[in-house]
Write an enzyme that holds these catalytic residues in place. Structure first.
Site, mmCIF file in Angstrom:
data_model
loop_
_atom_site.group_PDB
_atom_site.id
_atom_site.type_symbol
_atom_site.label_atom_id
_atom_site.label_comp_id
_atom_site.label_asym_id
_atom_site.label_seq_id
_atom_site.Cartn_x
_atom_site.Cartn_y
_atom_site.Cartn_z
ATOM 1 N N HIS A 41 36.637 38.265 39.494
ATOM 2 C CA HIS A 41 35.602 39.230 39.875
ATOM 3 C C HIS A 41 35.583 39.353 41.400
ATOM 4 O O HIS A 41 35.780 38.364 42.111
ATOM 5 C CB HIS A 41 34.244 38.754 39.358
ATOM 6 N N GLY A 68 27.122 47.240 41.484
ATOM 7 C CA GLY A 68 25.737 46.992 41.896
ATOM 8 C C GLY A 68 25.157 48.050 42.816
ATOM 9 O O GLY A 68 24.128 47.835 43.447
ATOM 10 N N GLU A 83 37.245 47.484 38.239
ATOM 11 C CA GLU A 83 35.925 47.403 38.860
ATOM 12 C C GLU A 83 36.028 47.757 40.352
ATOM 13 O O GLU A 83 36.236 46.873 41.186
ATOM 14 C CB GLU A 83 35.369 45.986 38.732
ATOM 15 N N LYS A 107 25.702 37.312 35.899
ATOM 16 C CA LYS A 107 25.860 36.703 37.239
ATOM 17 C C LYS A 107 24.860 35.552 37.379
ATOM 18 O O LYS A 107 24.536 34.918 36.366
ATOM 19 C CB LYS A 107 25.708 37.779 38.315
#
Ligand code: PGA
Length: 220
Positions: free
Chosen positions: A97, A152, A146, A13
């Site tokens: 994403h 995260g 995902e 990232k």
């Protein structure tokens, strides 16, 4: 040519500065050849050239991926990075994403455009989906499941549920399917040993060179 499995993707990232990345790549690079699958590094765009030059000069065995591409082809688009500009250094690109969908308003239509541009530039798309119902554009070969709750957060999906979703994604097409979301050195093997999940996409845990190396070692 198909990739040897499992596929381990590091997604940095917008993290690490130049000197952090330099230390990271010099720690991770030499270790990759100890791993039997395919390691795909997706550092921040400014560091792709260094990673590529090192791979060539040192014979390090990782592949490179971009974290995104422009929805436009090459041309007068200040600040953008076009797919064709990456094709000398990268073989892969992450598209769709959830951070791009949510923070940059990327719609299904934009993502479809990007997948087409990636294909034209000979980049393999790693296309991120939230579940089996997310639309997958034509031309995608690698799909990363995902779930938002797991990204995260330190709260991964269970290997059983991820396997179930991976099966449903595979039922829709001939895809290599990855799992991503809070993967770390403790849990990675549980996803891989399902035998259905072909690899993992790792954010936070990939930033620490030693943890990333431990992940590569813990799979076999
Ligand atoms: P995480 O990120 O490993 O920090 O959960 C995964 C991702 O966003 O691809």
């Amino acid at each position: 040519m198909s990739d040897s499995l499992p596929l381990i993707v590091a997604n940095h990232k917008a993290n690490l500065d130049y000197s952090d990345f330099d230390i990271w790549i010099n720690s991770v690079g030499p270790k990759v050849s100890e791993f039997q699958g395919t390691v795909i590094l997706c550092p921040s765009a400014p560091f792709l050239s260094e990673a590529w030059l090192l791979a060539v000069s040192q014979g390090w065995k990782y592949e490179l991926g971009a974290q995104d591409i422009s929805k436009f082809d090459v041309g007068a688009y200040t600040g953008e990075v076009a797919a064709l500009q990456l094709s000398g250094t990268c073989s892969y690109v992450i598209i769709g994403h959830s951070e791009r969908r949510n923070n940059f308003g990327e719609t299904d239509e934009i993502l479809e455009q990007k997948v087409q541009l990636a294909k034209k530039a000979n980049l393999k798309t790693i296309f991120c989906v939230q579940d089996q119902d997310t639309k997958i554009p034509e031309g995608v070969e690698i799909v990363a499941y995902e779930p938002i709750f797991a990204i995260g957060t330190g709260n991964p999906d269970t290997p059983d549920n991820a396997m179930d979703i991976a099966k449903k994604i595979k039922a829709k097409g001939d895809y290599t399917v990855l799992y991503g979301g809070s993967v770390n050195r403790e849990n990675v093997k549980h996803f891989i040993k399902t035998g259905v999940i072909d690899g993992v996409l790792i954010g936070t845990a990939s930033l620490n060179a030693q943890e990333f190396i431990d992940i590569l070692h813990s799979i076999y």
